[in-house]
Design a protein around this motif. Structure first.
Motif, PDB file in Angstrom:
ATOM      1  N   LYS A 248       0.629  -1.168  -0.071  1.00 60.59           N
ATOM      2  CA  LYS A 248       0.013   0.113   0.018  1.00 60.59           C
ATOM      3  C   LYS A 248       0.836   1.346   0.061  1.00 60.59           C
ATOM      4  O   LYS A 248       0.483   2.389  -0.556  1.00 60.59           O
ATOM      5  N   HIS A 249       1.991   1.186   0.563  1.00 58.70           N
ATOM      6  CA  HIS A 249       2.933   2.208   0.785  1.00 58.70           C
ATOM      7  C   HIS A 249       4.641   1.916   0.725  1.00 58.70           C
ATOM      8  O   HIS A 249       4.705   0.964   1.234  1.00 58.70           O
ATOM      9  N   TYR A 250       5.205   2.733   0.201  1.00 54.62           N
ATOM     10  CA  TYR A 250       6.445   2.668  -0.141  1.00 54.62           C
ATOM     11  C   TYR A 250       7.358   3.863   0.267  1.00 54.62           C
ATOM     12  O   TYR A 250       7.102   5.168  -0.037  1.00 54.62           O
ATOM     13  N   LEU A 251       8.340   3.736   1.284  1.00 55.94           N
ATOM     14  CA  LEU A 251       8.893   4.656   2.025  1.00 55.94           C
ATOM     15  C   LEU A 251      10.431   4.545   1.761  1.00 55.94           C
ATOM     16  O   LEU A 251      10.894   3.367   1.907  1.00 55.94           O
ATOM     17  N   VAL A 252      11.229   5.516   1.622  1.00 58.49           N
ATOM     18  CA  VAL A 252      12.854   5.406   1.420  1.00 58.49           C
ATOM     19  C   VAL A 252      13.387   5.702   2.725  1.00 58.49           C
ATOM     20  O   VAL A 252      13.161   6.774   3.331  1.00 58.49           O
ATOM     21  N   LYS A 253      14.331   5.035   3.268  1.00 60.56           N
ATOM     22  CA  LYS A 253      15.152   5.347   4.280  1.00 60.56           C
ATOM     23  C   LYS A 253      16.107   6.252   4.089  1.00 60.56           C
ATOM     24  O   LYS A 253      16.643   6.366   2.961  1.00 60.56           O
ATOM     25  N   PRO A 254      16.408   7.232   5.183  1.00 63.50           N
ATOM     26  CA  PRO A 254      15.953   6.992   6.752  1.00 63.50           C
ATOM     27  C   PRO A 254      14.533   7.571   6.599  1.00 63.50           C
ATOM     28  O   PRO A 254      14.225   8.577   5.813  1.00 63.50           O
ATOM     29  N   VAL A 255      13.601   6.604   7.098  1.00 63.02           N
ATOM     30  CA  VAL A 255      12.180   7.013   7.180  1.00 63.02           C
ATOM     31  C   VAL A 255      12.059   8.196   8.285  1.00 63.02           C
ATOM     32  O   VAL A 255      12.489   8.312   9.353  1.00 63.02           O
ATOM     33  N   ASN A 256      11.199   9.261   7.643  1.00 60.86           N
ATOM     34  CA  ASN A 256      10.699  10.418   8.528  1.00 60.86           C
ATOM     35  C   ASN A 256       9.653   9.716   9.394  1.00 60.86           C
ATOM     36  O   ASN A 256       8.682   9.277   8.962  1.00 60.86           O
ATOM     37  N   LEU A 257       9.885   9.601  10.726  1.00 55.13           N
ATOM     38  CA  LEU A 257       8.875   8.872  11.784  1.00 55.13           C
ATOM     39  C   LEU A 257       7.560   9.534  11.816  1.00 55.13           C
ATOM     40  O   LEU A 257       6.495   9.081  11.675  1.00 55.13           O
ATOM     41  N   PRO A 258       7.598  10.953  11.746  1.00 59.88           N
ATOM     42  CA  PRO A 258       6.292  11.760  11.676  1.00 59.88           C
ATOM     43  C   PRO A 258       5.391  11.264  10.406  1.00 59.88           C
ATOM     44  O   PRO A 258       4.219  10.834  10.695  1.00 59.88           O
ATOM     45  N   ASP A 259       6.088  11.215   9.276  1.00 57.52           N
ATOM     46  CA  ASP A 259       5.471  10.857   7.960  1.00 57.52           C
ATOM     47  C   ASP A 259       5.121   9.105   8.082  1.00 57.52           C
ATOM     48  O   ASP A 259       3.893   9.120   7.656  1.00 57.52           O
ATOM     49  N   LEU A 260       5.575   8.581   8.887  1.00 61.51           N
ATOM     50  CA  LEU A 260       5.272   7.028   8.817  1.00 61.51           C
ATOM     51  C   LEU A 260       4.111   7.043   9.599  1.00 61.51           C
ATOM     52  O   LEU A 260       3.173   6.226   9.133  1.00 61.51           O
ATOM     53  N   VAL A 261       3.990   7.666  10.728  1.00 62.55           N
ATOM     54  CA  VAL A 261       2.789   7.481  11.518  1.00 62.55           C
ATOM     55  C   VAL A 261       1.820   8.189  10.749  1.00 62.55           C
ATOM     56  O   VAL A 261       0.233   7.705  10.996  1.00 62.55           O
ATOM     57  N   THR A 262       1.918   9.150   9.837  1.00 64.08           N
ATOM     58  CA  THR A 262       0.786   9.838   9.054  1.00 64.08           C
ATOM     59  C   THR A 262       0.445   8.778   8.107  1.00 64.08           C
ATOM     60  O   THR A 262      -0.906   8.330   8.030  1.00 64.08           O
ATOM     61  N   VAL A 263       0.986   7.930   7.540  1.00 67.04           N
ATOM     62  CA  VAL A 263       0.816   6.866   6.758  1.00 67.04           C
ATOM     63  C   VAL A 263      -0.125   5.809   7.265  1.00 67.04           C
ATOM     64  O   VAL A 263      -0.914   5.249   6.816  1.00 67.04           O
ATOM     65  N   ILE A 264       0.570   5.357   8.532  1.00 73.11           N
ATOM     66  CA  ILE A 264      -0.048   4.320   9.187  1.00 73.11           C
ATOM     67  C   ILE A 264      -1.628   4.625   9.437  1.00 73.11           C
ATOM     68  O   ILE A 264      -2.467   4.113   9.342  1.00 73.11           O
ATOM     69  N   ASP A 265      -1.796   6.030  10.041  1.00 75.37           N
ATOM     70  CA  ASP A 265      -2.973   6.396  10.397  1.00 75.37           C
ATOM     71  C   ASP A 265      -3.937   6.456   8.992  1.00 75.37           C
ATOM     72  O   ASP A 265      -5.321   6.197   9.161  1.00 75.37           O
ATOM     73  N   ASN A 266      -3.384   6.919   8.096  1.00 78.14           N
ATOM     74  CA  ASN A 266      -4.172   6.896   6.914  1.00 78.14           C
ATOM     75  C   ASN A 266      -4.596   5.526   6.432  1.00 78.14           C
ATOM     76  O   ASN A 266      -5.798   5.477   6.066  1.00 78.14           O
TER      77      ASN A 266
END
Length: 124
Positions: free
Chosen positions: A102-120
Motif C-alpha cells: 500500500k505504501h513505499y517509503l525510502v530510508k531514512p524514514v521520517n517517523l512523523p510521516d510514517l505515523v501519518t501513513v499508518i493513520d491513513n
C-alpha cells in the motif's frame, strides 16, 4: 479488552526496529517485532487477524520484503503493508505496488510521516 491497532514490524536491524516500535507506540498502537521475514511469516500465518498492518524492510536475509509481502497477502489479502527500503528506483516502487503493497517509503524514514501513513491506512 485492548482495541488498539496492532502493527507487525519486520526489520532485520534491531536498532531500527526498536526505533520504529518506540515511536509508533507513542501514538497508541500495539506493535510486535520480527527480525527476519521467516519469523514474520510464521507469526503472521499462525494468526493473521492479530495484525492490522505490516511495516517491512525490503532487504533482509532469507526472505525479501517483496517475497514476504506476497506471502502475507496470500494469507490476508486486505492487510495493508508499508515497505521501507534503503534504495529506491521507480522500478522497485512499481514492483512493490504491483505486489499489493500500500505504501513505499525510502530510508531514512521520517517517523512523523510514517505515523501519518499508518493513520491513513488504518482509518476505519
Amino acid at each position: 479488552m485492548d482495541f488498539r491497532k496492532h502493527i507487525l514490524i519486520v526489520e532485520d536491524e534491531p536498532h531500527i526496529a526498536n526505533l520504529y516500535r518506540e515511536f509508533i507506540e507513542e501514538f497508541d498502537y500495539q506493535t510486535s517485532i520480527c527480525l527476519d521475514g521467516e519469523q514474520a511469516l510464521s507469526l503472521f500465518t499462525t494468526n493473521p487477524t492479530n495484525f492490522d498492518l505490516v511495516l517491512t524492510d525490503q532487504t533482509m536475509p532469507n526472505i525479501s520484503g517483496n517475497e514476504l509481502s506476497s506471502q502475507l497477502l496470500k494469507v490476508a489479502p486486505s492487510v495493508p503493508i508499508i515497505m521501507c527500503t534503503g534504495h529506491s528506483t521507480e522500478n522497485d516502487k512499481k514492483t512493490a505496488i504491483d505486489i499489493g503493497i500500500k505504501h513505499y517509503l525510502v530510508k531514512p524514514v521520517n517517523l512523523p510521516d510514517l505515523v501519518t501513513v499508518i493513520d491513513n491506512l488504518l482509518k476505519d
